[in-house]
Scaffold this motif. Structure first.
Motif, short mmCIF file in Angstrom:
data_model
loop_
_atom_site.label_atom_id
_atom_site.label_comp_id
_atom_site.label_asym_id
_atom_site.label_seq_id
_atom_site.Cartn_x
_atom_site.Cartn_y
_atom_site.Cartn_z
N LEU A 105 3.61 -1.77 -2.80
CA LEU A 105 3.46 -0.75 -1.76
C LEU A 105 2.18 -0.95 -0.94
O LEU A 105 1.08 -0.98 -1.49
CB LEU A 105 3.42 0.63 -2.44
N ASP A 106 2.36 -1.04 0.37
CA ASP A 106 1.22 -1.06 1.29
C ASP A 106 0.79 0.40 1.52
O ASP A 106 1.59 1.32 1.34
CB ASP A 106 1.71 -1.70 2.60
N LEU A 107 -0.47 0.63 1.91
CA LEU A 107 -0.89 2.02 2.14
C LEU A 107 -0.85 2.43 3.61
O LEU A 107 -0.46 3.55 3.94
CB LEU A 107 -2.31 2.23 1.59
N LEU A 108 -1.30 1.53 4.49
CA LEU A 108 -1.30 1.89 5.91
C LEU A 108 0.07 1.57 6.50
O LEU A 108 0.36 0.45 6.87
CB LEU A 108 -2.41 1.12 6.65
N LEU A 109 0.91 2.61 6.52
CA LEU A 109 2.29 2.46 6.97
C LEU A 109 2.55 3.43 8.11
O LEU A 109 1.93 4.50 8.15
CB LEU A 109 3.26 2.78 5.83
N ALA B 84 -6.39 -5.61 -3.47
CA ALA B 84 -6.90 -5.50 -2.10
C ALA B 84 -6.51 -6.73 -1.29
O ALA B 84 -6.48 -7.84 -1.80
CB ALA B 84 -8.42 -5.35 -2.13
N LYS B 85 -6.19 -6.51 -0.01
CA LYS B 85 -5.94 -7.61 0.92
C LYS B 85 -7.28 -8.08 1.48
O LYS B 85 -8.13 -7.24 1.72
CB LYS B 85 -5.06 -7.15 2.08
N PRO B 86 -7.48 -9.36 1.74
CA PRO B 86 -6.52 -10.44 1.50
C PRO B 86 -6.39 -10.75 0.02
O PRO B 86 -7.37 -10.68 -0.71
CB PRO B 86 -7.14 -11.61 2.26
N ILE C 123 7.37 -2.45 0.13
CA ILE C 123 7.24 -1.53 1.26
C ILE C 123 5.98 -1.94 2.02
O ILE C 123 4.86 -1.74 1.55
CB ILE C 123 7.14 -0.05 0.78
N GLU C 124 6.18 -2.57 3.14
CA GLU C 124 5.09 -3.20 3.90
C GLU C 124 5.52 -3.30 5.36
O GLU C 124 6.62 -3.79 5.64
CB GLU C 124 4.82 -4.58 3.30
N ASP C 125 4.68 -2.83 6.28
CA ASP C 125 5.10 -2.83 7.69
C ASP C 125 4.74 -4.11 8.43
O ASP C 125 5.31 -4.40 9.47
CB ASP C 125 4.52 -1.63 8.43
N GLU C 126 3.78 -4.88 7.91
CA GLU C 126 3.38 -6.08 8.64
C GLU C 126 4.35 -7.21 8.32
O GLU C 126 4.42 -7.69 7.17
CB GLU C 126 1.95 -6.46 8.28
CA CA Z 1 0.18 -1.91 6.79
#
Ligand code: CA
Length: 221
Positions: A50-54, A100-102, A6-9
């Motif tokens: 799972l990404d957090l900023l979605l 954490a990204k990156p 689940i990732e928007d980018e």
């Molecule tokens: Ca994101």
């Protein structure tokens, strides 16, 4: 093994999906939280990335919902937010792991393997061998037959990676992540160029194979 990402980018989604698929996982991706929850509830999954900023529902809301409906499902958070409060909140809400990204694709894969079947370990040997290629780790020199070559940092790391995974096909995405530190595909041919230089240095007999549209493999024997 089925993994829901689940990732928007889009570029990170594609990068992670290809990296996981290259490892043999079945991957389905969702670009927002609502879609992620719908997919999660509609099928069997072994793990969620799972990404957090979605957009819409944020990742912590998704996590809360997943934990309520599927408490056994491991969730690895992959987020640009690396502050302690957010991490703790993630773990409180039931996350299994937090990266954490990156991030390095190899680290993500290693953590997923730990969750799903236990991680392989590699000894820190000073000389690595694969096929007809020998790598002296301390000297950063590689040899094939009578030929010896000093390697640049990237060439060394690329060859080291192929030797540690000798016999396996290593995807371009994985090399970009682990040798160049990219968590997206820069759309350039840095990997190809580096492999070409290695082949020039090691000679035409070096056992580095190109596996069409999959990656590279160094023969194990
Ligand atoms: Ca994101």
């Amino acid at each position: 093994m089925r993994i829901l990402v689940i990732e928007d980018e889009a570029r990170i989604q594609a990068f992670v999906a290809r990296g996981l698929e290259a490892e043999g996982y079945t991957v389905v991706a969702a670009g927002d939280g609502r879609r992620g929850i719908d997919l999660a509830s509609g099928a069997h999954w072994d793990l969620v990335v799972l990404d957090l900023l979605l957009p819409g529902l944020n990742g912590l809301q998704v996590l809360r919902e997943l934990h309520r409906t599927k408490p056994e499902l491991p969730v690895v958070i992959l987020s640009a937010r690396s502050d302690v409060q957010t991490k703790l909140r993630g773990f409180e809400l039931g996350a299994t792991d937090y990266l954490a990204k990156p991030f390095s694709l190899d680290e993500l894969l290693a953590r997923i393997r730990v969750r799903l079947r236990g991680a392989p370990t590699f000894g820190d040997e000073h000389v690595l061998r694969g096929g007809n290629v020998v790598l002296d780790v301390a000297r950063r020199q590689a040899g094939v037959g009578d030929r010896t070559a000093d390697l640049s940092d990237r060439e060394f790391r690329l060859l080291h990676h192929l030797l540690v995974h000798a016999g396996e096909v290593v995807s371009r995405e994985r090399l970009l992540s682990d040798v160049w530190g990219y968590d997206f595909d820069p759309g350039s041919n840095v990997v190809e160029v580096c492999v070409r230089r290695l082949r020039q240095k090691l000679g035409p007999d070096a056992a580095i194979e190109t596996v069409r549209s999959a990656g590279y493999r160094l023969a194990a024997e």
